[in-house]
Design an enzyme around this catalytic site. Sequence first.
Site, PDB file in Angstrom:
ATOM      1  CG  ASP A   1     -49.740  13.534  -6.639  1.00  0.00           C
ATOM      2  OD1 ASP A   1     -50.663  14.075  -5.996  1.00  0.00           O
ATOM      3  OD2 ASP A   1     -49.447  13.822  -7.810  1.00  0.00           O
TER       4      ASP A   1
ATOM      5  CD  GLU B   1     -56.501  22.670 -17.015  1.00  0.00           C
ATOM      6  OE1 GLU B   1     -57.225  23.179 -16.165  1.00  0.00           O
ATOM      7  OE2 GLU B   1     -55.275  22.528 -16.857  1.00  0.00           O
TER       8      GLU B   1
ATOM      9  CB  VAL C   1     -33.787   8.750  -3.214  1.00  0.00           C
ATOM     10  CG1 VAL C   1     -33.828   7.617  -2.211  1.00  0.00           C
ATOM     11  CG2 VAL C   1     -33.361  10.040  -2.541  1.00  0.00           C
TER      12      VAL C   1
ATOM     13  N   GLY D   1     -41.519  18.803  -4.588  1.00  0.00           N
ATOM     14  CA  GLY D   1     -42.783  19.213  -5.224  1.00  0.00           C
ATOM     15  C   GLY D   1     -43.614  19.996  -4.222  1.00  0.00           C
ATOM     16  CG  PHE D   2     -47.533  21.475  -5.279  1.00  0.00           C
ATOM     17  CD1 PHE D   2     -47.691  22.847  -5.241  1.00  0.00           C
ATOM     18  CD2 PHE D   2     -47.641  20.833  -6.503  1.00  0.00           C
ATOM     19  CE1 PHE D   2     -47.954  23.563  -6.394  1.00  0.00           C
ATOM     20  CE2 PHE D   2     -47.909  21.534  -7.651  1.00  0.00           C
ATOM     21  CZ  PHE D   2     -48.061  22.907  -7.605  1.00  0.00           C
TER      22      PHE D   2
ATOM     23  CB  ALA E   1     -51.556  21.299  -6.187  1.00  0.00           C
ATOM     24  CD  GLN E   2     -55.073  23.906  -1.666  1.00  0.00           C
ATOM     25  OE1 GLN E   2     -55.058  23.616  -0.473  1.00  0.00           O
ATOM     26  NE2 GLN E   2     -54.454  24.981  -2.118  1.00  0.00           N
TER      27      GLN E   2
HETATM   28  C1  LIG Z   1     -50.157  17.960 -16.267  1.00  0.00           C
HETATM   29  C2  LIG Z   1     -50.643  18.059 -14.849  1.00  0.00           C
HETATM   30  C3  LIG Z   1     -51.612  18.981 -14.522  1.00  0.00           C
HETATM   31  C4  LIG Z   1     -52.075  19.084 -13.208  1.00  0.00           C
HETATM   32  N1  LIG Z   1     -53.032  20.017 -12.919  1.00  0.00           N
HETATM   33  C5  LIG Z   1     -53.437  20.178 -11.643  1.00  0.00           C
HETATM   34  C6  LIG Z   1     -54.364  21.189 -11.299  1.00  0.00           C
HETATM   35  O1  LIG Z   1     -54.838  21.933 -12.162  1.00  0.00           O
HETATM   36  N2  LIG Z   1     -54.719  21.318  -9.995  1.00  0.00           N
HETATM   37  C7  LIG Z   1     -54.195  20.506  -9.030  1.00  0.00           C
HETATM   38  O2  LIG Z   1     -54.537  20.660  -7.843  1.00  0.00           O
HETATM   39  N3  LIG Z   1     -53.329  19.534  -9.320  1.00  0.00           N
HETATM   40  C8  LIG Z   1     -52.925  19.350 -10.599  1.00  0.00           C
HETATM   41  N4  LIG Z   1     -52.030  18.367 -10.899  1.00  0.00           N
HETATM   42  C9  LIG Z   1     -51.577  17.470  -9.836  1.00  0.00           C
HETATM   43  C10 LIG Z   1     -50.502  18.136  -8.966  1.00  0.00           C
HETATM   44  O3  LIG Z   1     -49.506  18.685  -9.780  1.00  0.00           O
HETATM   45  C11 LIG Z   1     -49.957  17.081  -8.026  1.00  0.00           C
HETATM   46  O4  LIG Z   1     -51.012  16.627  -7.219  1.00  0.00           O
HETATM   47  C12 LIG Z   1     -48.850  17.641  -7.151  1.00  0.00           C
HETATM   48  O5  LIG Z   1     -47.756  18.046  -7.944  1.00  0.00           O
HETATM   49  C13 LIG Z   1     -48.395  16.604  -6.136  1.00  0.00           C
HETATM   50  O6  LIG Z   1     -47.375  17.137  -5.378  1.00  0.00           O
HETATM   51  P1  LIG Z   1     -46.232  16.183  -4.767  1.00  0.00           P
HETATM   52  O7  LIG Z   1     -45.363  17.059  -3.961  1.00  0.00           O
HETATM   53  O8  LIG Z   1     -46.862  15.007  -4.146  1.00  0.00           O
HETATM   54  O9  LIG Z   1     -45.453  15.633  -6.042  1.00  0.00           O
HETATM   55  P2  LIG Z   1     -44.677  16.407  -7.187  1.00  0.00           P
HETATM   56  O10 LIG Z   1     -45.113  17.822  -7.291  1.00  0.00           O
HETATM   57  O11 LIG Z   1     -44.810  15.542  -8.388  1.00  0.00           O
HETATM   58  O12 LIG Z   1     -43.164  16.399  -6.695  1.00  0.00           O
HETATM   59  C14 LIG Z   1     -42.409  15.229  -6.574  1.00  0.00           C
HETATM   60  C15 LIG Z   1     -40.946  15.597  -6.551  1.00  0.00           C
HETATM   61  O13 LIG Z   1     -40.193  14.428  -6.232  1.00  0.00           O
HETATM   62  C16 LIG Z   1     -39.035  14.368  -7.021  1.00  0.00           C
HETATM   63  N5  LIG Z   1     -38.635  12.962  -7.075  1.00  0.00           N
HETATM   64  C17 LIG Z   1     -39.375  11.896  -7.480  1.00  0.00           C
HETATM   65  N6  LIG Z   1     -38.699  10.745  -7.330  1.00  0.00           N
HETATM   66  C18 LIG Z   1     -37.492  11.083  -6.825  1.00  0.00           C
HETATM   67  C19 LIG Z   1     -36.343  10.333  -6.444  1.00  0.00           C
HETATM   68  N7  LIG Z   1     -36.293   8.996  -6.530  1.00  0.00           N
HETATM   69  N8  LIG Z   1     -35.265  10.995  -5.966  1.00  0.00           N
HETATM   70  C20 LIG Z   1     -35.290  12.345  -5.861  1.00  0.00           C
HETATM   71  N9  LIG Z   1     -36.350  13.114  -6.193  1.00  0.00           N
HETATM   72  C21 LIG Z   1     -37.445  12.488  -6.670  1.00  0.00           C
HETATM   73  C22 LIG Z   1     -39.469  14.969  -8.350  1.00  0.00           C
HETATM   74  O14 LIG Z   1     -38.365  15.452  -9.092  1.00  0.00           O
HETATM   75  C23 LIG Z   1     -40.418  16.074  -7.896  1.00  0.00           C
HETATM   76  O15 LIG Z   1     -39.739  17.301  -7.714  1.00  0.00           O
HETATM   77  C24 LIG Z   1     -51.537  18.239 -12.209  1.00  0.00           C
HETATM   78  C25 LIG Z   1     -50.551  17.309 -12.544  1.00  0.00           C
HETATM   79  C26 LIG Z   1     -50.111  17.223 -13.846  1.00  0.00           C
HETATM   80  C27 LIG Z   1     -49.036  16.224 -14.205  1.00  0.00           C
END
Ligand SMILES: Cc1cc2nc3c(=O)[nH]c(=O)nc-3n(C[C@H](O)[C@H](O)[C@H](O)COP(=O)(O)OP(=O)(O)OC[C@H]3O[C@@H](n4cnc5c(N)ncnc54)[C@H](O)[C@@H]3O)c2cc1C
Length: 437
Positions: A306, A176, A85, A19-20, A324-325
């Site tokens: 997250d 939204e 995982v 993810g991000f 995301a930030q």
């Molecule tokens: C509908 C929606 C709208 C949003 N709108 C906004 C917005 O407008 N602005 C903003 O800043 N934020 C927004 N967010 C929040 C933002 O998307 C998250 O904060 C961000 O994606 C977090 O990034 P991350 O890398 O922590 O997790 P994620 O982007 O969720 O990535 C996690 C990754 O881990 C992988 N994963 C999980 N468990 C496993 C496992 N056991 N084995 C292998 N892979 C695994 C998943 O497949 C995924 O690719 C929104 C979220 C949602 C759901």
Amino acid sequence: MKINLPETGQKRVVIVGGGFAGLELAKKLVKGPYQVVLLDKNNYHQFQPLLYQVATAGLEPSSIAFPLRKLFQKCPNFYFRMTEVQAIHPEKRCLTTPRGIVWYDYLVLALGAQTNFFGNAQFLAHAIPMKSISEALYLRNAILSDLEVALTTPEYERRQGLVDVVIVGGGPTGVELAGALAEMRHWILPKDYPELDASEVDIYLVQAGERLLPGMSHEAAQSALYYLQSMGVHVILGDRVIDYDGSWVCLKSGRRIYSKKVIWAAGIKGQTIQGIASTSIGPGNRICVDAFHRVKGYNDIFAIGDVALMKEDPNWPEGHPQVAQVAIQQGLNLGNNLLRQMQGKDLIPFRYIDKGSLATIGRNKAVADLPFWNTQGWIAWVLWLFVHLFALVGTKNKVFVFLNWVWNYITYDQSLRLIIRPWLRKKQGENTPSCPE
Ligand SMILES: Cc1cc2nc3c(=O)[nH]c(=O)nc-3n(C[C@H](O)[C@H](O)[C@H](O)COP(=O)(O)OP(=O)(O)OC[C@H]3O[C@@H](n4cnc5c(N)ncnc54)[C@H](O)[C@@H]3O)c2cc1C
């Protein structure tokens, strides 16, 4: 059985989650002396902030997803394996997956969050979450299929249940989505479904708190409420959905709404993974980390994005918002620190730089809280468009999304309302009914 990965003599950093957070970290680390192994259950990165546009047929899923392998094609020290995982074994420095075991020198958990139904089995069974592309597609199919069925349903009550939508949660996602559905009702329904009375379609947004967008300013919340109400959304504040059996939504106040579609945007919790001690898990199922992203109690395991809960940042004593930030900045900081560690330099504690929050409600309608300025309306909307466009991964995606938005803006239409269901093998004995006499 070991997952096939070359032994290159480099220290191996295993990142779980593309993810991000995971992506930013990997981009930083591939420039360094590590072997970088990225594991994700999907072979693509998904841009969650635009999921609601996929769910309302405004964008194709491929516009907001990017293949992980393609991003790192030119990085010889990068390896991707698509697998989920299952558990971590910190004492053996390895993790288990259905495809085998992976050994690590450093492990980074960037697992993201999952929908939180607060343990309610009814919500889990009947409400529709929107946390991934497949869930957004499911929602798109449900909305469009129910409209098709409604056209052939003469009874008013049953038709209402098919066309009405209840969204639970008045944060950015709920707001939204409500706005996008209201626009769909206004601009698309009369053209695509002229026999259906668009005024029969009710969109409810239920928020337990007394205001929308709790993480944003009071002006933003007021404007969002005004915009949604002027678009005909029934905004219910200060009431809570307590039950849903797939047909009837029951609110705490005693009010009941009949709807076949309840969309759950009311909360998230950290993804779970076996093997991390329960003493390292904090509120919201988030993994407790120190200012250097190290999971409490472990030296070689880190958590970012997250899933991580860091209380060491003086400006965020209760932890950072799950946006995301934060994820991007944490990925970058950890990447820098792992490189600095290799060079024997001091590590830098994480400090979040809040660049502001945005939410869009519809055409020319958005709200923006910026560090020194809050604005609503057209300027906020243009800002929202450009911020999201630039944050998307991949030039092709940026161009496609931009063209889509321009096209939609000019024509008041999107042309993506396809109901594409996954193929399912027909059960034996299933056959076409014969023609009535
Ligand atoms: C509908 C929606 C709208 C949003 N709108 C906004 C917005 O407008 N602005 C903003 O800043 N934020 C927004 N967010 C929040 C933002 O998307 C998250 O904060 C961000 O994606 C977090 O990034 P991350 O890398 O922590 O997790 P994620 O982007 O969720 O990535 C996690 C990754 O881990 C992988 N994963 C999980 N468990 C496993 C496992 N056991 N084995 C292998 N892979 C695994 C998943 O497949 C995924 O690719 C929104 C979220 C949602 C759901």
